[in-house]
Scaffold this motif. Sequence first.
Motif, PDB file in Angstrom:
ATOM      1  N   PRO A   5       0.773  -1.152   0.218  1.00 37.83           N
ATOM      2  CA  PRO A   5      -0.342  -0.095  -0.057  1.00 37.83           C
ATOM      3  C   PRO A   5       0.532   0.972  -0.315  1.00 37.83           C
ATOM      4  N   VAL A   6       0.429   2.794  -0.800  1.00 41.52           N
ATOM      5  CA  VAL A   6       1.460   3.247  -1.487  1.00 41.52           C
ATOM      6  C   VAL A   6       0.558   4.619  -0.667  1.00 41.52           C
ATOM      7  N   VAL A   7       0.869   5.540   0.274  1.00 36.75           N
ATOM      8  CA  VAL A   7      -0.013   6.740   0.325  1.00 36.75           C
ATOM      9  C   VAL A   7       0.252   7.709  -0.394  1.00 36.75           C
ATOM     10  N   ILE A   8      -1.097   7.512  -1.208  1.00 36.88           N
ATOM     11  CA  ILE A   8      -1.231   8.985  -2.199  1.00 36.88           C
ATOM     12  C   ILE A   8      -1.497  10.198  -1.951  1.00 36.88           C
ATOM     13  N   VAL A  27     -16.295   6.262  17.572  1.00 34.87           N
ATOM     14  CA  VAL A  27     -16.388   5.933  16.901  1.00 34.87           C
ATOM     15  C   VAL A  27     -16.629   4.802  15.853  1.00 34.87           C
ATOM     16  N   ARG A  28     -17.509   3.992  15.824  1.00 33.35           N
ATOM     17  CA  ARG A  28     -17.870   2.922  15.269  1.00 33.35           C
ATOM     18  C   ARG A  28     -18.018   2.476  13.759  1.00 33.35           C
ATOM     19  N   ASP A  29     -17.536   1.594  12.840  1.00 34.15           N
ATOM     20  CA  ASP A  29     -17.927   1.151  11.535  1.00 34.15           C
ATOM     21  C   ASP A  29     -17.434   2.261  10.698  1.00 34.15           C
ATOM     22  N   LEU A  30     -16.383   2.549  10.694  1.00 28.50           N
ATOM     23  CA  LEU A  30     -16.127   4.244  10.190  1.00 28.50           C
ATOM     24  C   LEU A  30     -15.226   3.199   8.682  1.00 28.50           C
ATOM     25  N   GLN A  31     -15.610   4.036   7.831  1.00 26.40           N
ATOM     26  CA  GLN A  31     -15.515   2.944   6.345  1.00 26.40           C
ATOM     27  C   GLN A  31     -15.634   4.923   5.117  1.00 26.40           C
ATOM     28  N   GLY A  32     -14.561   4.456   4.432  1.00 20.96           N
ATOM     29  CA  GLY A  32     -14.349   5.447   3.600  1.00 20.96           C
ATOM     30  C   GLY A  32     -14.295   5.078   1.639  1.00 20.96           C
ATOM     31  N   THR A  33     -15.294   5.821   1.259  1.00 19.60           N
ATOM     32  CA  THR A  33     -15.291   5.652   0.135  1.00 19.60           C
ATOM     33  C   THR A  33     -14.866   6.652  -1.026  1.00 19.60           C
ATOM     34  N   ASP A  59      -7.695  -1.070  -7.098  1.00 19.07           N
ATOM     35  CA  ASP A  59      -6.738  -1.015  -5.791  1.00 19.07           C
ATOM     36  C   ASP A  59      -6.915   0.147  -4.844  1.00 19.07           C
ATOM     37  N   VAL A  60      -7.429   0.910  -4.848  1.00 23.46           N
ATOM     38  CA  VAL A  60      -7.538   2.459  -4.167  1.00 23.46           C
ATOM     39  C   VAL A  60      -8.536   1.757  -2.694  1.00 23.46           C
ATOM     40  N   PHE A  61      -7.956   2.547  -1.910  1.00 18.41           N
ATOM     41  CA  PHE A  61      -9.114   1.643  -0.629  1.00 18.41           C
ATOM     42  C   PHE A  61      -8.530   3.199   0.330  1.00 18.41           C
ATOM     43  N   ILE A  62      -9.064   3.314   1.850  1.00 23.03           N
ATOM     44  CA  ILE A  62      -9.243   4.533   2.430  1.00 23.03           C
ATOM     45  C   ILE A  62      -9.003   3.696   4.431  1.00 23.03           C
ATOM     46  N   GLN A  63      -7.423   4.350   4.514  1.00 20.08           N
ATOM     47  CA  GLN A  63      -7.137   3.955   5.893  1.00 20.08           C
ATOM     48  C   GLN A  63      -7.076   5.655   7.484  1.00 20.08           C
ATOM     49  N   PHE A  64      -7.836   4.528   8.440  1.00 24.92           N
ATOM     50  CA  PHE A  64      -8.264   6.089   9.155  1.00 24.92           C
ATOM     51  C   PHE A  64      -7.308   6.424  10.271  1.00 24.92           C
ATOM     52  N   HIS A  65      -6.549   6.971  10.974  1.00 29.29           N
ATOM     53  CA  HIS A  65      -5.617   7.400  12.204  1.00 29.29           C
ATOM     54  C   HIS A  65      -6.578   9.189  12.502  1.00 29.29           C
ATOM     55  N   ASN A  66      -6.010   8.720  13.843  1.00 33.36           N
ATOM     56  CA  ASN A  66      -6.150   9.904  14.348  1.00 33.36           C
ATOM     57  C   ASN A  66      -7.740  10.253  15.106  1.00 33.36           C
ATOM     58  N   ILE A  67      -8.201   9.022  15.194  1.00 34.49           N
ATOM     59  CA  ILE A  67      -9.221   9.157  15.690  1.00 34.49           C
ATOM     60  C   ILE A  67     -10.053   9.695  16.408  1.00 34.49           C
ATOM     61  N   ASP A  68     -10.667  10.919  16.684  1.00 38.04           N
ATOM     62  CA  ASP A  68     -10.719  11.877  17.866  1.00 38.04           C
ATOM     63  C   ASP A  68     -12.896  11.682  18.014  1.00 38.04           C
ATOM     64  N   GLN A 123     -13.589  13.486  14.894  1.00 36.62           N
ATOM     65  CA  GLN A 123     -11.590  13.885  13.814  1.00 36.62           C
ATOM     66  C   GLN A 123     -11.511  13.026  13.348  1.00 36.62           C
ATOM     67  N   VAL A 124     -10.653  12.617  12.254  1.00 33.51           N
ATOM     68  CA  VAL A 124     -10.139  11.647  11.834  1.00 33.51           C
ATOM     69  C   VAL A 124      -8.966  12.030  10.559  1.00 33.51           C
ATOM     70  N   THR A 125      -8.296  11.259  10.427  1.00 34.75           N
ATOM     71  CA  THR A 125      -6.736  11.953   8.951  1.00 34.75           C
ATOM     72  C   THR A 125      -7.702  10.471   8.422  1.00 34.75           C
ATOM     73  N   ALA A 126      -7.974  11.096   6.762  1.00 35.92           N
ATOM     74  CA  ALA A 126      -7.658   9.747   6.194  1.00 35.92           C
ATOM     75  C   ALA A 126      -7.111   9.904   4.630  1.00 35.92           C
ATOM     76  N   LYS A 127      -6.808   8.249   5.184  1.00 31.89           N
ATOM     77  CA  LYS A 127      -5.513   8.508   3.929  1.00 31.89           C
ATOM     78  C   LYS A 127      -6.098   7.642   2.793  1.00 31.89           C
ATOM     79  N   VAL A 128      -4.978   8.338   1.420  1.00 33.52           N
ATOM     80  CA  VAL A 128      -6.290   7.623   0.071  1.00 33.52           C
ATOM     81  C   VAL A 128      -4.743   6.590  -0.226  1.00 33.52           C
TER      82      VAL A 128
END
Length: 359
Positions: free
Chosen positions: A23-26, A55-61, A135-144, A164-169
């Motif tokens: 996985p490469v963060v773009i 925060v539960r069931d966090l999803q990114g599209t 092959d693109v997906f979302i990762q989450f960090h720093n969830i508050d 507040q959340v950081t979404a990494k594509v």
Amino acid sequence: MPVPSQFFFSETQPVQCIEIKVPVVIEAVDIEQVVDSTITLPELALKVDHITASVRDLQGTPVFVDQLASGDIVLVPTVSPEREVYVKKVIVSGTIHKQIFYVNKNNEVKHFAEDLQFTKLQELSRMIKVKNRDDVFIQFHNIDVDINWELPRASRLHQTSVVQVTAKVSEDRQIFVQVCPSPKVCPAGTRLRDGGLEGWADPYHPIFWGASNVQQTTFAHSGTYAAEIGILNPTLPGSLFQMTSSGIVSGRQYRLSFWVAEDVNPLGAATAVSAFNLTAEVVFFDSMGVQIGIGSERLDSTGIPDGAYTMVQFVTPVTDQNVQSAMVRFSFIPAAGNTNTVKIDDVVLECTPLATSQF
């Protein structure tokens, strides 16, 4: 977030490469969503003691747009090979799960749970080109999540939730990587090229070895050829050596094995004088070419059989943490009046596992 730096590197030694998917963060984006809600408590409350939230069931599209090489945006999907795919936005959705603790009119602390859905459409600072949308997906960090509340009436609770959340594509990409031996594991096999001394440019120059006062001989331990040191002039020093950096790692010991035989003066044993010694060495160097270790074995001519091969081996000291390369060297040192020579064949330099104590 910038794309990871890329560069070209020319490896001086043959290497093994494998293809892997990583996985490469773009792109990375900070997202904030404010959610207001008003609920009715199951009973009258004197106050709200505290509220815990997660925060539960966090999803990114990811939201894609297609663009031709000309720069035109494609509204209707096409099969044009010139089509390029970009990520323009991300949709983040999830559930705020809250545990509300309140005090009722009987001064009892009661509990009430609430799940609150939220959705946020966030546009990226710029469109990011991707190779394959699948092959693109979302990762989450720093969830508050933070909750503020007020109780305007005894049974009415108003809340303001800030997520507040950081979404990494990220995109899975296939790349080739060099396979390196683990520093805790000895590399398998010999570290030398043509240890059997079968490759020769001419009768005096082995292809993979440096040589002085050396000639090819067909009196070999195995294979077709071996190296004879001192044959050009048995009264002068001679040497056979090879540098290697393949599989030379720190904190290990190395075993040098070789087969050696003495060649008596062809004019006859009556006039032969066996007066020389042979020193076998493994010399270790750092990245600057400074010697930082050595292992050696010295053989007198009297200990080498005439006309027959015998195997000799020794183990070096443990290598220094800065070791980068090694040199295997055979030095032929004759004394005055010497007439005999020495033959070398089947040289092997291999890493040996360190002995460990069992408790």
